[in-house]
Design an enzyme around this catalytic site. Structure first.
Site, PDB file in Angstrom:
ATOM      1  N   GLU A 219       0.865  -1.097   0.106  1.00 40.59           N
ATOM      2  CA  GLU A 219       0.032   0.142   0.022  1.00 40.59           C
ATOM      3  C   GLU A 219       0.980   1.275  -0.036  1.00 40.59           C
ATOM      4  OE1 GLU A 219      -2.877   2.628   3.272  1.00 40.59           O
ATOM      5  OE2 GLU A 219      -2.741   0.460   3.354  1.00 40.59           O
TER       6      GLU A 219
ATOM      7  N   ARG B  90       0.191  10.453   0.466  1.00 42.24           N
ATOM      8  CA  ARG B  90       0.566  11.512   1.652  1.00 42.24           C
ATOM      9  C   ARG B  90       1.614  12.383   0.808  1.00 42.24           C
ATOM     10  NH1 ARG B  90       0.984   7.953   7.032  1.00 42.24           N
ATOM     11  NH2 ARG B  90      -0.942   6.629   6.764  1.00 42.24           N
TER      12      ARG B  90
ATOM     13  N   LYS C 178     -10.811  -1.854   6.539  1.00 41.74           N
ATOM     14  CA  LYS C 178      -9.607  -1.585   7.587  1.00 41.74           C
ATOM     15  C   LYS C 178     -10.081  -0.988   8.778  1.00 41.74           C
ATOM     16  CE  LYS C 178      -5.945   2.108   7.402  1.00 41.74           C
ATOM     17  NZ  LYS C 178      -5.066   2.837   6.529  1.00 41.74           N
TER      18      LYS C 178
END
Length: 219
Positions: free
Chosen positions: A52, A56, A140
């Site tokens: 993943e 950001r 998640k």
């Protein structure tokens, strides 16, 4: 993940699951896209093919593109998705799965329409129940440690057996096995195999060794 159906749309075919790819999904924050390929190769060599890359940093989308082109054995996904526009950009870059820290109706709709596996983030029972009502069974759990950790997830297993989770947030090599032992946990997300000093030194062999330790948790 797993065919979302909303009141405003017709049912969509179920997407394949990412929870079974590896016991651990490395959560990567990249500031230099040039590091993406060697890092991905190290993680794959260590037994962690699902990676993943969080959106950001400005380098994230270029990193995903590079891994898609040069490390086909990696299953690269995009994380920290907050808007439908980010979902579109992640798909255009080649992301094969999507992860969000939370969700809104618009974001959930975009992830559903993507056609790839996705994990919307939850931290409360009400969020889990709402997603189950939408046909979503894989989520998640974030921030895992701060939101209650293994005791919290264990308490959800009986009343909500349909829900399966990828806990992420504050999990390390020592605590990961207790999460993976839970019946409603398919994998965990973590960063401990990506220490800051190793990334700064481009010590990919160390990353590979740490990835091997993490992959061994499946045994």
């Amino acid at each position: 993940m797993g065919g979302v159906t909303s009141a405003a749309s017709s049912p969509a075919p179920s997407s394949p699951s990412v929870l079974g790819l590896a016991p651990v999904i490395p959560v990567v924050v990249l500031h230099d896209a040039a590091d993406a390929v060697p890092l991905a190769r190290a993680l794959v060599a260590g037994g962690l093919p699902a990676i993943e890359v969080t959106l950001r940093t400005p380098a994230a989308l270029d990193a995903i593109r590079a891994v898609c082109e040069e490390v086909p054995e990696a299953v690269i996904g995009a994380g920290t998705l907050l808007t439908p526009g980010q979902v579109e950009a992640a798909l255009a870059a080649g992301s094969r799965f999507l992860v969000s820290p939370g969700w809104s109706p618009r974001l959930l709709g975009a992830m559903k329409d993507s056609g790839v596996p996705f994990l919307p983030g939850v931290s409360t029972v009400s969020e889990v129940v709402t997603l189950l009502d939408e046909g979503v069974t894989e989520m998640k759990f974030f921030p895992a440690e701060a939101a209650g950790g293994t005791p919290y997830l264990h308490s959800l297993a009986s009343p909500l057996p349909q829900a399966r989770f990828c806990p992420t947030g504050g999990i390390g090599l020592a605590s990961a096995p207790s999460y993976l032992a839970l019946p409603n946990v398919g994998c965990v997300g973590g960063t401990w195999m990506l220490p800051t000093d190793a990334l700064a030194a481009k010590d990919w062999d160390r990353v590979r060794q740490l990835a091997q330790e993490a992959a061994a948790l499946a045994a």
